[in-house]
Design a protein around this motif. Structure first.
Motif, PDB file in Angstrom:
ATOM      1  N   ARG A 151       7.668   0.914 -14.911  1.00 37.80           N
ATOM      2  CA  ARG A 151       7.913   1.505 -13.597  1.00 37.80           C
ATOM      3  C   ARG A 151       7.654   0.735 -12.297  1.00 37.80           C
ATOM      4  NH1 ARG A 151       5.347   4.875 -17.277  1.00 37.80           N
ATOM      5  NH2 ARG A 151       6.676   6.318 -18.441  1.00 37.80           N
ATOM      6  N   ARG A 152       8.434   1.015 -11.258  1.00 41.90           N
ATOM      7  CA  ARG A 152       8.133   0.613 -10.069  1.00 41.90           C
ATOM      8  C   ARG A 152       8.077   1.539  -9.002  1.00 41.90           C
ATOM      9  NH1 ARG A 152       7.491  -3.031 -12.762  1.00 41.90           N
ATOM     10  NH2 ARG A 152       8.325  -5.294 -12.442  1.00 41.90           N
ATOM     11  N   ARG A 153       7.336   1.459  -8.143  1.00 47.96           N
ATOM     12  CA  ARG A 153       7.253   2.621  -6.926  1.00 47.96           C
ATOM     13  C   ARG A 153       8.478   2.655  -5.861  1.00 47.96           C
ATOM     14  NH1 ARG A 153       1.792   0.910  -3.815  1.00 47.96           N
ATOM     15  NH2 ARG A 153       2.675  -1.199  -4.382  1.00 47.96           N
ATOM     16  N   PRO A 154       8.755   3.594  -5.496  1.00 50.13           N
ATOM     17  CA  PRO A 154      10.077   3.847  -4.580  1.00 50.13           C
ATOM     18  C   PRO A 154       9.944   3.128  -3.311  1.00 50.13           C
ATOM     19  CG  PRO A 154       8.938   5.963  -4.546  1.00 50.13           C
ATOM     20  CD  PRO A 154       8.339   5.028  -5.688  1.00 50.13           C
ATOM     21  N   VAL A 155      10.801   2.660  -2.742  1.00 48.54           N
ATOM     22  CA  VAL A 155      10.702   1.559  -1.326  1.00 48.54           C
ATOM     23  C   VAL A 155       9.928   2.739  -0.365  1.00 48.54           C
ATOM     24  CG1 VAL A 155      12.049   0.740   0.577  1.00 48.54           C
ATOM     25  CG2 VAL A 155      12.720   0.697  -1.748  1.00 48.54           C
ATOM     26  N   GLU A 156       9.970   3.851  -0.237  1.00 44.94           N
ATOM     27  CA  GLU A 156       9.567   4.596   0.880  1.00 44.94           C
ATOM     28  C   GLU A 156       7.767   4.801   0.593  1.00 44.94           C
ATOM     29  OE1 GLU A 156      11.604   7.605  -2.170  1.00 44.94           O
ATOM     30  OE2 GLU A 156      11.878   5.831  -1.135  1.00 44.94           O
ATOM     31  N   ASN A 157       7.549   4.488  -0.583  1.00 44.75           N
ATOM     32  CA  ASN A 157       5.889   4.747  -0.799  1.00 44.75           C
ATOM     33  C   ASN A 157       5.561   3.440  -0.393  1.00 44.75           C
ATOM     34  OD1 ASN A 157       6.518   7.127  -1.834  1.00 44.75           O
ATOM     35  ND2 ASN A 157       5.706   6.620  -3.658  1.00 44.75           N
ATOM     36  N   VAL A 158       6.188   2.171  -0.158  1.00 42.57           N
ATOM     37  CA  VAL A 158       5.493   0.690   0.139  1.00 42.57           C
ATOM     38  C   VAL A 158       6.024   0.173   1.352  1.00 42.57           C
ATOM     39  CG1 VAL A 158       5.000   0.466  -2.562  1.00 42.57           C
ATOM     40  CG2 VAL A 158       7.236  -0.319  -1.279  1.00 42.57           C
ATOM     41  N   THR A 159       6.804   0.775   2.126  1.00 42.05           N
ATOM     42  CA  THR A 159       7.297   0.203   2.980  1.00 42.05           C
ATOM     43  C   THR A 159       7.468   1.065   4.671  1.00 42.05           C
ATOM     44  OG1 THR A 159       9.008  -0.510   1.532  1.00 42.05           O
ATOM     45  CG2 THR A 159       9.594  -0.958   4.010  1.00 42.05           C
ATOM     46  N   ARG A 160       7.122   0.375   5.657  1.00 40.09           N
ATOM     47  CA  ARG A 160       7.100   0.951   6.915  1.00 40.09           C
ATOM     48  C   ARG A 160       8.409   0.148   7.511  1.00 40.09           C
ATOM     49  NH1 ARG A 160       2.919  -0.576  10.093  1.00 40.09           N
ATOM     50  NH2 ARG A 160       3.117   1.453  11.581  1.00 40.09           N
ATOM     51  N   PHE A 161       9.078   1.066   8.399  1.00 41.98           N
ATOM     52  CA  PHE A 161      10.077   0.472   9.096  1.00 41.98           C
ATOM     53  C   PHE A 161      10.009   0.869  10.611  1.00 41.98           C
ATOM     54  CE2 PHE A 161      12.342   1.200   5.142  1.00 41.98           C
ATOM     55  CZ  PHE A 161      12.991  -0.152   4.897  1.00 41.98           C
ATOM     56  N   LEU A 162       9.767  -0.152  11.357  1.00 45.31           N
ATOM     57  CA  LEU A 162       9.452   0.035  12.845  1.00 45.31           C
ATOM     58  C   LEU A 162      10.554  -0.545  13.986  1.00 45.31           C
ATOM     59  CD1 LEU A 162       5.877  -1.486  12.938  1.00 45.31           C
ATOM     60  CD2 LEU A 162       6.712   1.024  12.526  1.00 45.31           C
ATOM     61  N   GLY A 163      11.082   0.440  14.535  1.00 47.34           N
ATOM     62  CA  GLY A 163      12.169  -0.030  15.657  1.00 47.34           C
ATOM     63  C   GLY A 163      13.509   0.252  15.379  1.00 47.34           C
ATOM     64  N   PHE A 164      13.770   1.049  14.318  1.00 51.17           N
ATOM     65  CA  PHE A 164      15.060   1.615  13.535  1.00 51.17           C
ATOM     66  C   PHE A 164      15.453   2.739  14.399  1.00 51.17           C
ATOM     67  CE2 PHE A 164      13.669  -1.575  10.681  1.00 51.17           C
ATOM     68  CZ  PHE A 164      14.652  -2.398  10.256  1.00 51.17           C
ATOM     69  N   ASP A 165      16.495   3.073  14.469  1.00 54.21           N
ATOM     70  CA  ASP A 165      16.971   4.136  15.126  1.00 54.21           C
ATOM     71  C   ASP A 165      16.661   5.326  14.223  1.00 54.21           C
ATOM     72  OD1 ASP A 165      18.198   2.733  17.227  1.00 54.21           O
ATOM     73  OD2 ASP A 165      20.248   2.517  16.515  1.00 54.21           O
ATOM     74  N   ASP A 166      17.177   5.361  13.081  1.00 55.90           N
ATOM     75  CA  ASP A 166      16.849   6.366  12.147  1.00 55.90           C
ATOM     76  C   ASP A 166      15.358   6.488  11.536  1.00 55.90           C
ATOM     77  OD1 ASP A 166      17.259   8.663  10.687  1.00 55.90           O
ATOM     78  OD2 ASP A 166      18.680   7.792   9.220  1.00 55.90           O
TER      79      ASP A 166
END
Length: 266
Positions: free
Chosen positions: A251-266
């Motif tokens: 099993r792999r963790r979902p992207v939203e659990n391991v990632t931060r996005f900064l400076g994106f519009d949404d």
């Protein structure tokens, strides 16, 4: 050219770099499952999302030409400042049997672990939970009960035998680069590329540090030079579709659990 290659099937994407590579006949798979089909037209997404660790292999040799093709693909992986610190010692047949025998005998005799890379502290917390999680998946698939010491021991010994794969690829790096975090990072990248390239050719792999746990045995049999450090090994061969543990997908963790996005519009 890069944009064009991104949309080519996996076997064509390397053409600009290695036009002389000989094509291998893909493995056949009567069940038609793409993850064991050996389909040379698999896209990159299908290779990456379909690949899994293979721990059961057919008793069938792997041609050297196919392994050379896989390594050619793998060595296109990124490498810090193009240092390319890696070396590959590809072993099969009688020398591999000697490594298996020496590895297993020393472990059963109580010889301490002599791997040459730094392991750090034992896993704890969430990392230990993930380790236990995939072990439960594998033992569940194999029907190995928690209190079945004999079967659990047999499973462990399979790892020391490189899961009885017909080929072992020992990954080493130049000792003069010891101490640099870039070097094992580069070797990790090329090893990941290796298992993905193998998958695209119908071959299965498992990255297996148990196989080099007794490094003196490996170094002697494979005649590895003193100026190289043994990092890990990869068991490689044609997957046995009847070996049930090969169906396990960790099993792999979902992207939203391991990632931060900064400076994106949404």
């Amino acid at each position: 050219p890069c944009a064009r290659r991104c949309h080519l099937p996996a076997h064509q994407a390397v053409a600009d770099f290695a036009p002389s590579i000989r094509s291998a006949n893909p493995a056949t798979n009567r069940l038609g499952r793409i993850w064991m089909s050996g389909n040379p037209d698999m896209t990159y997404d299908e290779v990456v999302m379909g690949r899994r660790s293979i721990r059961g292999y057919l008793d069938k040799p792997v041609p050297q030409a196919v392994i050379e093709e896989v390594l050619t693909l793998a060595m296109r992986s990124p490498t810090s400042m193009n240092t390319q610190p890696w070396h590959f010692h590809v072993i099969t047949g009688e020398p591999l049997d000697r490594i298996r025998k020496g590895n297993t005998e020393r472990i059963l005799a109580g010889e301490p672990d002599s791997r040459e890379f730094r392991r750090g502290e034992p896993f704890a917390g969430v990392h230990r939970e993930r380790q236990i999680g995939v072990a439960k998946q594998l033992f569940g698939a194999m029907g190995i009960e928690r209190d079945d010491k004999e079967k659990r021991q047999d499973w462990v010994l399979r790892g020391f035998r490189q899961f009885d794969a017909p080929v072992c690829v020992i990954v080493t790096y130049d000792r003069e680069l010891s101490g640099s975090d870039d070097t094992p990072f580069d070797c990790g990248a090329v090893t990941t590329a290796l298992v993905n390239a193998a998958w695209s050719r119908g071959l299965g792999c498992v990255i297996n540090s148990q196989g080099i746990m007794q490094s003196p045995v490996v170094r002697e049999v494979a005649d590895i030079p003193d100026d190289q450090v043994i990092l890990t090994c990869v068991a490689l061969g044609w997957p046995d579709e009847t070996f049930v543990a090969n169906s396990v997908v960790s099993r792999r963790r979902p992207v939203e659990n391991v990632t931060r996005f900064l400076g994106f519009d949404d």
